[in-house]
Design a protein around this motif. Structure first.
Motif, PDB file in Angstrom:
ATOM      1  N   MET A 164       0.853  -1.200   0.000  1.00  0.00           N
ATOM      2  CA  MET A 164       0.000   0.000   0.000  1.00  0.00           C
ATOM      3  C   MET A 164       0.889   1.250   0.000  1.00  0.00           C
ATOM      4  N   SER A 165       0.610   2.161  -0.934  1.00  0.00           N
ATOM      5  CA  SER A 165       1.466   3.345  -0.999  1.00  0.00           C
ATOM      6  C   SER A 165       1.063   4.339   0.083  1.00  0.00           C
ATOM      7  N   PRO A 166       2.058   5.087   0.567  1.00  0.00           N
ATOM      8  CA  PRO A 166       1.755   6.036   1.641  1.00  0.00           C
ATOM      9  C   PRO A 166       0.779   7.119   1.207  1.00  0.00           C
ATOM     10  N   GLN A 167      -0.001   7.585   2.170  1.00  0.00           N
ATOM     11  CA  GLN A 167      -0.941   8.674   1.874  1.00  0.00           C
ATOM     12  C   GLN A 167      -0.211  10.019   1.863  1.00  0.00           C
ATOM     13  N   LEU A 168      -0.823  10.980   1.179  1.00  0.00           N
ATOM     14  CA  LEU A 168      -0.263  12.329   1.184  1.00  0.00           C
ATOM     15  C   LEU A 168      -0.500  12.964   2.556  1.00  0.00           C
ATOM     16  N   ILE A 169       0.443  13.698   2.997  1.00  0.00           N
ATOM     17  CA  ILE A 169       0.299  14.407   4.274  1.00  0.00           C
ATOM     18  C   ILE A 169      -0.814  15.451   4.149  1.00  0.00           C
ATOM     19  N   PRO A 170      -1.720  15.514   5.149  1.00  0.00           N
ATOM     20  CA  PRO A 170      -2.803  16.510   5.065  1.00  0.00           C
ATOM     21  C   PRO A 170      -2.238  17.929   4.966  1.00  0.00           C
ATOM     22  N   PRO A 171      -2.995  18.815   4.304  1.00  0.00           N
ATOM     23  CA  PRO A 171      -2.529  20.201   4.192  1.00  0.00           C
ATOM     24  C   PRO A 171      -2.368  20.844   5.571  1.00  0.00           C
ATOM     25  N   ALA A 225       0.602   0.220  14.530  1.00  0.00           N
ATOM     26  CA  ALA A 225       1.584   1.293  14.322  1.00  0.00           C
ATOM     27  C   ALA A 225       1.042   2.210  13.238  1.00  0.00           C
ATOM     28  N   VAL A 226       1.002   3.510  13.529  1.00  0.00           N
ATOM     29  CA  VAL A 226       0.445   4.472  12.568  1.00  0.00           C
ATOM     30  C   VAL A 226       1.297   5.743  12.545  1.00  0.00           C
ATOM     31  N   ASP A 227       1.032   6.555  11.542  1.00  0.00           N
ATOM     32  CA  ASP A 227       1.557   7.927  11.514  1.00  0.00           C
ATOM     33  C   ASP A 227       0.421   8.871  11.904  1.00  0.00           C
ATOM     34  N   ILE A 228       0.739   9.869  12.693  1.00  0.00           N
ATOM     35  CA  ILE A 228      -0.261  10.864  13.110  1.00  0.00           C
ATOM     36  C   ILE A 228       0.222  12.234  12.635  1.00  0.00           C
ATOM     37  N   ALA A 229      -0.627  12.893  11.836  1.00  0.00           N
ATOM     38  CA  ALA A 229      -0.283  14.238  11.358  1.00  0.00           C
ATOM     39  C   ALA A 229      -0.959  15.275  12.241  1.00  0.00           C
ATOM     40  N   ILE A 230      -0.194  16.285  12.624  1.00  0.00           N
ATOM     41  CA  ILE A 230      -0.716  17.369  13.469  1.00  0.00           C
ATOM     42  C   ILE A 230      -0.613  18.668  12.688  1.00  0.00           C
ATOM     43  N   ALA A 231      -1.713  19.403  12.668  1.00  0.00           N
ATOM     44  CA  ALA A 231      -1.697  20.723  12.022  1.00  0.00           C
ATOM     45  C   ALA A 231      -1.977  21.754  13.105  1.00  0.00           C
ATOM     46  N   GLY A 232      -0.959  22.526  13.445  1.00  0.00           N
ATOM     47  CA  GLY A 232      -1.139  23.498  14.534  1.00  0.00           C
ATOM     48  C   GLY A 232      -1.381  22.780  15.840  1.00  0.00           C
ATOM     49  N   ASN A 233      -2.573  22.973  16.433  1.00  0.00           N
ATOM     50  CA  ASN A 233      -2.849  22.323  17.724  1.00  0.00           C
ATOM     51  C   ASN A 233      -3.809  21.140  17.591  1.00  0.00           C
ATOM     52  N   GLU A 234      -4.087  20.722  16.360  1.00  0.00           N
ATOM     53  CA  GLU A 234      -5.061  19.631  16.176  1.00  0.00           C
ATOM     54  C   GLU A 234      -4.477  18.452  15.416  1.00  0.00           C
ATOM     55  N   ILE A 235      -5.099  17.311  15.643  1.00  0.00           N
ATOM     56  CA  ILE A 235      -4.752  16.120  14.864  1.00  0.00           C
ATOM     57  C   ILE A 235      -5.411  16.267  13.488  1.00  0.00           C
ATOM     58  N   ALA A 236      -4.582  16.223  12.449  1.00  0.00           N
ATOM     59  CA  ALA A 236      -5.109  16.466  11.098  1.00  0.00           C
ATOM     60  C   ALA A 236      -5.439  15.164  10.380  1.00  0.00           C
ATOM     61  N   GLY A 237      -4.750  14.086  10.728  1.00  0.00           N
ATOM     62  CA  GLY A 237      -5.019  12.828  10.050  1.00  0.00           C
ATOM     63  C   GLY A 237      -4.202  11.695  10.656  1.00  0.00           C
ATOM     64  N   ILE A 238      -4.704  10.461  10.435  1.00  0.00           N
ATOM     65  CA  ILE A 238      -4.016   9.260  10.931  1.00  0.00           C
ATOM     66  C   ILE A 238      -3.970   8.283   9.769  1.00  0.00           C
ATOM     67  N   ALA A 239      -2.805   7.693   9.507  1.00  0.00           N
ATOM     68  CA  ALA A 239      -2.690   6.761   8.389  1.00  0.00           C
ATOM     69  C   ALA A 239      -1.657   5.692   8.723  1.00  0.00           C
ATOM     70  N   THR A 240      -1.751   4.575   8.021  1.00  0.00           N
ATOM     71  CA  THR A 240      -0.735   3.541   8.211  1.00  0.00           C
ATOM     72  C   THR A 240       0.639   4.136   7.970  1.00  0.00           C
ATOM     73  N   SER A 241       0.745   4.945   6.883  1.00  0.00           N
ATOM     74  CA  SER A 241       1.958   5.748   6.732  1.00  0.00           C
ATOM     75  C   SER A 241       1.678   6.933   5.823  1.00  0.00           C
ATOM     76  N   PHE A 242       2.238   8.062   6.218  1.00  0.00           N
ATOM     77  CA  PHE A 242       2.164   9.264   5.388  1.00  0.00           C
ATOM     78  C   PHE A 242       3.450   9.369   4.575  1.00  0.00           C
ATOM     79  N   ALA A 243       3.308   9.937   3.368  1.00  0.00           N
ATOM     80  CA  ALA A 243       4.487  10.135   2.506  1.00  0.00           C
ATOM     81  C   ALA A 243       5.464  11.099   3.170  1.00  0.00           C
ATOM     82  N   GLU A 244       6.690  11.042   2.721  1.00  0.00           N
ATOM     83  CA  GLU A 244       7.693  12.000   3.211  1.00  0.00           C
ATOM     84  C   GLU A 244       7.209  13.419   2.924  1.00  0.00           C
ATOM     85  N   ALA A 245       7.526  14.321   3.834  1.00  0.00           N
ATOM     86  CA  ALA A 245       7.133  15.708   3.623  1.00  0.00           C
ATOM     87  C   ALA A 245       7.955  16.312   2.494  1.00  0.00           C
ATOM     88  N   ALA A 246       7.285  17.018   1.584  1.00  0.00           N
ATOM     89  CA  ALA A 246       8.004  17.665   0.487  1.00  0.00           C
ATOM     90  C   ALA A 246       8.724  18.912   0.998  1.00  0.00           C
TER      91      ALA A 246
END
Ligand code: ZN
Length: 510
Positions: free
Chosen positions: A1-8, A31-52
């Motif tokens: 499964m390919s990694p998901q894009l990091i949420p904006p 095991a998951v990746d958790i994306a945080i945007a500012g003070n909130e959880i923006a998304g949870i995925a098995t894996s997020f792609a590397e940040a550009a």
């Protein structure tokens, strides 16, 4: 499964931690990746792609358990400096040490030092939110400002209430009035009492709620206990609570004496403070009743029907000789159960691991018949239920998109976690806090690699040491006074315990 894009708008990604998610298997969390945007959880995925782009912080959480930060739903910062100062004493005697009227006014420096130290201890134990029910004595704006500034600096989330009352403590404790000579009565009241009372509710409405929104501060109301508050004060409290939708925190039936007093003095309410609250229209989902040790079955039913919740504090209840809350009966009735660590002078440790473990063990003895699994129940009490009681059930207490990024990361490279048979059971029954490595509050890493990152910890210890000579001197004077009162305290306590036996089946059917 390919990694998901990091949420904006992502500002941080926590990589590869085993996360306690609302619907995952808490024994074997994924095991998951958790994306945080500012003070909130923006998304949870098995894996997020590397940040550009570079400005996204990456926190390597492989080999860590990721929890919603604990919510310490009952705490008082006013006696943090009395940690370890007392052996076990009955609650009624303990109150003379904890809230004595003869304490000289505390300095702003002491108020600041104790607030910082309590915040530090909580954060280092993985607690991201505290409900501070503070008796501020004397009450001056500069003291409140010092508290708010200390919380803002240390970086913990706080549900803040001032503790108030309008009835004298002496009137609310069985036998004290008869046992103590009249000339000693003046020494038996607490600082939250009428002659020292200011218009705290007016202050709450005009200053607290109308102040600019403070990051990580949530307001609450703190009537000390129904027996220490007139019906008018309870009515005003509930009116404000409903108007502004803020939670209310109070104490109920912590000791046998409190239940006995209700049975003796409230015939019009069947001897029940809960029935009194129901008659006054105060039973409401916004209400949280700390302790709730000596509830009778019909009182538990009333709580369940109304949606009012309890906050259990097993450490202090045992040390103050209060007893064991009817945990299973509360669970069976469907009452919301939060967990707290209470005062440092009666529970000593601000440690939710201890509170969770005691919760599960005392649940086991609160009913001899085997019941539901308790490790997950303890973790829910320490997270989700505390959030719901604070009217923040949609914002904290869970790891889910849209929730605040309040997270505790536990290093699993420790004997606690080997072998890994059940993450939630080992969290509750084995972990004691040693593994807390990173703590995130409102999207900011406030503990990194086991060290507070907001203020230098040494500075906090220095501020504490600077105020301790004055605190120790005053505490010693208080202790001397309690020693002089001890003969009468003992008589009143023994009489209370003896009377309790007569009343036992009436007010404690477990
Ligand atoms: Zn308390």
């Amino acid at each position: 499964m390919s990694p998901q894009l990091i949420p904006p708008a992502t500002t941080m990604v926590i990589r590869g931690g085993r996360a306690i998610l609302p619907d995952s298997d808490w024994h074997a969390p994924p095991a998951v990746d958790i994306a945080i945007a500012g003070n909130e959880i923006a998304g949870i995925a098995t894996s997020f792609a590397e940040a550009a782009a570079a400005p996204i912080e990456e926190l390597d959480a492989r080999g860590h358990l990721v929890l919603p930060g604990f919510i310490n739903a009952h705490y008082h910062s006013h006696d943090v400096l009395a940690k370890g100062a007392l052996e076990e004493v009955p609650l009624e005697s303990w109150r003379l040490y904890a809230l004595p009227p003869q304490y000289p006014p505390r300095s702003v420096e002491e108020v600041r030092a104790r607030t910082l130290l309590g915040g530090l201890e909580c954060l280092r134990s993985g607690i991201t939110t505290i409900q501070d029910m503070l008796t501020l004595y004397p009450f001056e704006d500069r003291h409140l400002d010092a508290v708010m500034q200390a919380y803002a600096q240390v970086g913990i989330r706080v549900i803040f209430s001032l503790q108030y009352a309008d009835r004298r403590g002496l009137e609310t404790i069985p036998y004290w009035k008869e046992v103590f000579p009249k000339e000693l009565h003046g020494e038996l009241s607490g600082a939250a009492e009428p002659e020292r009372r200011l218009d705290l509710l007016g202050h709450f409405e005009t200053v607290c709620l109308k102040a600019q929104a403070r990051s990580r501060v949530h307001w609450a109301l703190g009537p000390s206990a129904p027996e220490r508050c007139s019906p008018a004060l309870i009515a005003r409290t509930m009116e404000l609570s409903r108007r502004y939708d803020v939670p209310v925190y109070s104490h109920i039936y912590e000791s046998r004496g409190m239940a006995l007093q209700a049975r003796l003095t409230l015939p019009e309410h069947g001897g029940s403070l809960i029935k009194r609250l129901a008659a006054e229209g105060a039973l409401d989902p916004r209400l949280n009743l700390a302790h709730s040790v000596w509830l009778a079955r019909d009182e538990i039913e009333l709580l369940a029907q109304s949606g009012a919740g309890v906050v259990l504090n097993p450490q202090g209840n045992l040390k103050m000789k209060c007893g064991i809350a009817p945990i299973r009966a509360l669970q069976d009735a469907g009452v919301r159960i939060g967990l707290g660590c209470d005062n440092c002078s009666c529970s000593d440790a601000q440690n939710m691991f201890m509170a969770m473990k005691l919760f599960t063990l005392l649940a086991a003895v609160s009913d001899p018949i085997p019941g539901p699994p308790q490790a997950a129940a303890a973790l829910r009490a320490a997270t989700e239920a505390g959030a719901q009681g604070a009217r923040l059930g949609g914002a904290i207490g869970r790891i889910a998109p849209g929730y605040k990024a309040d997270l505790t990361l536990i290093d699993m490279s420790d004997p606690t976690w080997s072998p890994l048979n059940s993450a939630v059971r080992q969290l509750v029954h084995v972990e004691a806090g040693r593994g807390v490595r990173h703590v995130i509050v409102d999207g900011a890493v406030v503990v990194r690699d086991r060290r507070l990152s907001t203020i230098r910890e040494d500075e906090i210890y220095d501020e504490v040491e600077a105020v301790m000579p004055g605190f120790r001197r005053d505490f010693a004077a208080i202790s001397e006074r309690v020693k002089r009162l001890q003969p009468w305290l003992d008589v009143a306590h023994k009489r209370m315990v003896a009377t309790e036996l007569e009343f036992d089946r009436i007010y404690h059917p477990f």
